[in-house]
Design an enzyme around this catalytic site. Structure first.
Site, PDB file in Angstrom:
ATOM      1  N   GLY A 171      41.882  34.791  -0.628  1.00 36.44           N
ATOM      2  CA  GLY A 171      41.545  36.162  -0.993  1.00 36.44           C
ATOM      3  C   GLY A 171      41.451  36.363  -2.500  1.00 36.44           C
TER       4      GLY A 171
ATOM      5  N   GLY B 297      39.367  30.098   1.904  1.00 37.97           N
ATOM      6  CA  GLY B 297      40.226  29.329   2.798  1.00 37.97           C
ATOM      7  C   GLY B 297      39.483  28.294   3.624  1.00 37.97           C
TER       8      GLY B 297
ATOM      9  N   LYS C 208      30.746  36.662   8.333  1.00 37.80           N
ATOM     10  CA  LYS C 208      30.124  37.985   8.293  1.00 37.80           C
ATOM     11  C   LYS C 208      29.623  38.406   6.922  1.00 37.80           C
ATOM     12  CE  LYS C 208      32.876  40.502  11.579  1.00 37.80           C
ATOM     13  NZ  LYS C 208      34.075  41.344  11.467  1.00 37.80           N
TER      14      LYS C 208
ATOM     15  N   ARG D   8      50.479  22.274  -1.374  1.00 37.75           N
ATOM     16  CA  ARG D   8      50.772  23.354  -2.328  1.00 37.75           C
ATOM     17  C   ARG D   8      51.981  23.034  -3.202  1.00 37.75           C
ATOM     18  NH1 ARG D   8      49.463  28.525   1.515  1.00 37.75           N
ATOM     19  NH2 ARG D   8      47.258  28.624   0.994  1.00 37.75           N
TER      20      ARG D   8
HETATM   21  P1  ADP Z   1      36.048  31.364   3.737  1.00 32.65           P
HETATM   22  O1  ADP Z   1      37.429  31.352   4.378  1.00 32.65           O
HETATM   23  O2  ADP Z   1      35.713  30.036   3.130  1.00 32.65           O
HETATM   24  O3  ADP Z   1      35.862  32.517   2.812  1.00 32.65           O
HETATM   25  P2  ADP Z   1      34.928  32.746   6.000  1.00 32.65           P
HETATM   26  O4  ADP Z   1      36.309  33.075   6.466  1.00 32.65           O
HETATM   27  O5  ADP Z   1      34.084  33.833   5.490  1.00 32.65           O
HETATM   28  O6  ADP Z   1      34.987  31.544   4.936  1.00 32.65           O
HETATM   29  O7  ADP Z   1      34.100  32.109   7.207  1.00 32.65           O
HETATM   30  C1  ADP Z   1      34.535  30.983   7.929  1.00 32.65           C
HETATM   31  C2  ADP Z   1      34.196  31.099   9.384  1.00 32.65           C
HETATM   32  O8  ADP Z   1      32.816  31.376   9.594  1.00 32.65           O
HETATM   33  C3  ADP Z   1      34.468  29.803  10.113  1.00 32.65           C
HETATM   34  O9  ADP Z   1      35.517  29.998  11.022  1.00 32.65           O
HETATM   35  C4  ADP Z   1      33.160  29.479  10.837  1.00 32.65           C
HETATM   36  O10 ADP Z   1      33.335  29.007  12.139  1.00 32.65           O
HETATM   37  C5  ADP Z   1      32.444  30.809  10.832  1.00 32.65           C
HETATM   38  N1  ADP Z   1      30.987  30.637  10.930  1.00 32.65           N
HETATM   39  C6  ADP Z   1      30.171  29.958  10.102  1.00 32.65           C
HETATM   40  N2  ADP Z   1      28.906  29.961  10.544  1.00 32.65           N
HETATM   41  C7  ADP Z   1      28.898  30.670  11.700  1.00 32.65           C
HETATM   42  C8  ADP Z   1      27.878  31.009  12.661  1.00 32.65           C
HETATM   43  N3  ADP Z   1      26.618  30.630  12.505  1.00 32.65           N
HETATM   44  N4  ADP Z   1      28.248  31.748  13.722  1.00 32.65           N
HETATM   45  C9  ADP Z   1      29.537  32.129  13.880  1.00 32.65           C
HETATM   46  N5  ADP Z   1      30.537  31.835  13.038  1.00 32.65           N
HETATM   47  C10 ADP Z   1      30.223  31.107  11.959  1.00 32.65           C
HETATM   48 MG    MG Z   2      38.286  32.518   6.043  1.00 37.68          MG
END
Ligand code: ADP
Ligand code: MG
Length: 408
Positions: A375, A352, A199, A37
């Site tokens: 975010g 993230g 989710k 960063r």
């Molecule tokens: P980002 O930070 O890129 O927005 P998220 O925080 O929404 O992404 O999601 C990331 C998390 O989702 C990771 O920790 C990953 O382990 C989890 N994840 C991805 N696929 C699955 C799955 N099939 N079951 C449970 N957790 C999952």
């Molecule tokens: Mg995340």
């Protein structure tokens, strides 16, 4: 959102410039353990330096909750910034007050001063007007180059730019607005979005917003199972949000109405226990057993998603395709990352964990844009106005026209 004025458009020679940066880096035993960063802000700092500005850098680090806690001090960051920039970075042990004002007043053209953690004062996250005035006191102009906090209405992101004019974007925010903004408002088509992560409920507004804009939506990760359930599949013990099944059904319907190609996994990597994935194997989506859970997309899915990605004009990706933190469940995310990196599409990754996945695979340089906001990026994709961006001056229309002509 209208384009914002940037540092290129203002006169900074001999002026004291308050620069909000994102130096929220990991520090262990007084050493910065990841300086990415800090490095990301170098173009803005060097530009200001070369143009004779007197530079006052301000950042938060961690969540000290309005108290002075030594483990959240930016002093180690000043040291590292100095090494990276190859030029002295002065440091003051507060971000407001007489000592700061004195240090700022003593700055010569091109000199750099880093203030102590903004969040040592409660007024920062509260956007307290008095605190904002105290921050603004030492400077004449405002530059924001911290996209990661642009979705927060804090004193340093909203309060100070209301007081110091011009208030403009640094190169990092400029790039974010250019790539994210263009992808959403004027994408090269086909426009393909890839969504994953844990989710559905976290991503409802993103799905809603993207369904209005994209030609294809590829859904993997944990959220795919709620969609699969809505289509009538048994998903075993996979991540499922019962209360979102109706929502998922609505999205499937909307995609159909809008002729958005919505792809879900056709195969998944299942295991009976995520922590002991010895029995991990790939199965078609209609054969998940009741005691198994899906933790990644399968090879056939990677292949099908890949076909759509290869045809894309623009790809926006948020959320890993599986539990990529574990080797056994990383190949879906890896495969998609590779497909995005090798496609000729304008490619943007944000979020993230998604960015962490891409950077672990060292594919950052093969993407058009890796968004620096977690975010903030999500809120941008949701179509929300970011307070820290809205607080900046709008670009002059002549500069805007020149930019449009330049792009044509
Ligand atoms: P980002 O930070 O890129 O927005 P998220 O925080 O929404 O992404 O999601 C990331 C998390 O989702 C990771 O920790 C990953 O382990 C989890 N994840 C991805 N696929 C699955 C799955 N099939 N079951 C449970 N957790 C999952
Ligand atoms: Mg995340």
């Amino acid at each position: 959102m209208k384009p914002r004025k940037t540092i290129r458009e203002i006169e900074v020679d001999g002026r004291r410039v308050f620069v909000r940066v994102d130096f929220n880096v990991p520090v262990e035993n007084g050493e910065v353990t990841n300086d990415k960063r800090i490095r990301a802000t170098i173009p803005t700092i060097n530009y200001l330096k070369e143009h004779g500005a007197r530079i006052i850098l301000a950042s938060h680090l961690g969540r000290p909750k309005g108290e002075r806690k030594p483990e959240f001090s930016l002093a180690p960051v000043a040291k590292r910034a100095e090494e990276i920039l190859g030029t002295p970075v002065k440091f003051v042990e507060d971000c407001i007050g007489p000592e700061v004002e004195k240090a700022a007043a003593e700055l010569e053209n091109g000199e750099i001063l880093l203030l102590e953690n903004l969040r040592f004062h409660k007024g920062e996250t509260k956007n307290d007007p008095e605190f904002a005035r105290a921050l603004a006191k030492s400077a004449e102009l405002y530059v924001n180059d911290a996209f990661g906090t642009a979705h927060r209405a804090h004193a340093s992101t909203v309060g100070v730019p209301a007081l110091l004019k011009p208030a403009v974007a640094g190169f990092l925010i400029e790039a974010e607005l250019k790539y994210l903004g263009e992808a959403l408002s004027n994408p090269k088509r086909p426009f393909v979005a890839i969504l994953g992560g844990a989710k559905v409920s976290d991503k409802i507004p993103v799905i809603e917003s993207l369904l209005e804009k994209v030609d294809a939506l590829l859904i993997g990760g944990g959220m795919a199972f709620t969609f699969l359930k809505a289509q009538g599949y048994d998903v075993g013990r996979s991540l499922l949000e019962e209360d979102q099944i109706e929502m998922a059904r609505g999205f499937l319907k909307k995609a159909k109405e809008r002729r958005v190609k919505l792809l879900l996994p056709v195969d998944v990597v299942v295991a009976s226990d995520m922590k002991n994935p010895e029995d991990a194997r790939t199965v078609p989506i209609d054969t998940i057993l009741s005691d198994q859970a899906g933790y990644d997309i399968g090879v056939e899915t990677v292949h099908r998603f890949g076909d759509v990605i290869r045809e894309a004009g623009t790809v926006v990706w948020n959320g890993p395709m599986g539990v990529f933190e574990k080797e056994q469940f990383a190949s879906g995310t890896l495969g998609i990352a590779q497909a995005v990196a090798t496609s000729s599409a304008v490619s943007i990754v944000g979020g993230g964990d998604s960015v962490a996945a891409v950077s672990r695979l060292q594919l950052e340089n093969r993407l058009t844009h890796v968004s620096t906001g977690g975010g903030a990026t999500i809120e941008f994709l949701e179509g929300k106005e970011l307070p820290g961006v809205a607080a900046l001056d709008e670009a002059e229309s002549s500069a805007r026209e020149a930019a449009v002509e330049g792009a044509a």
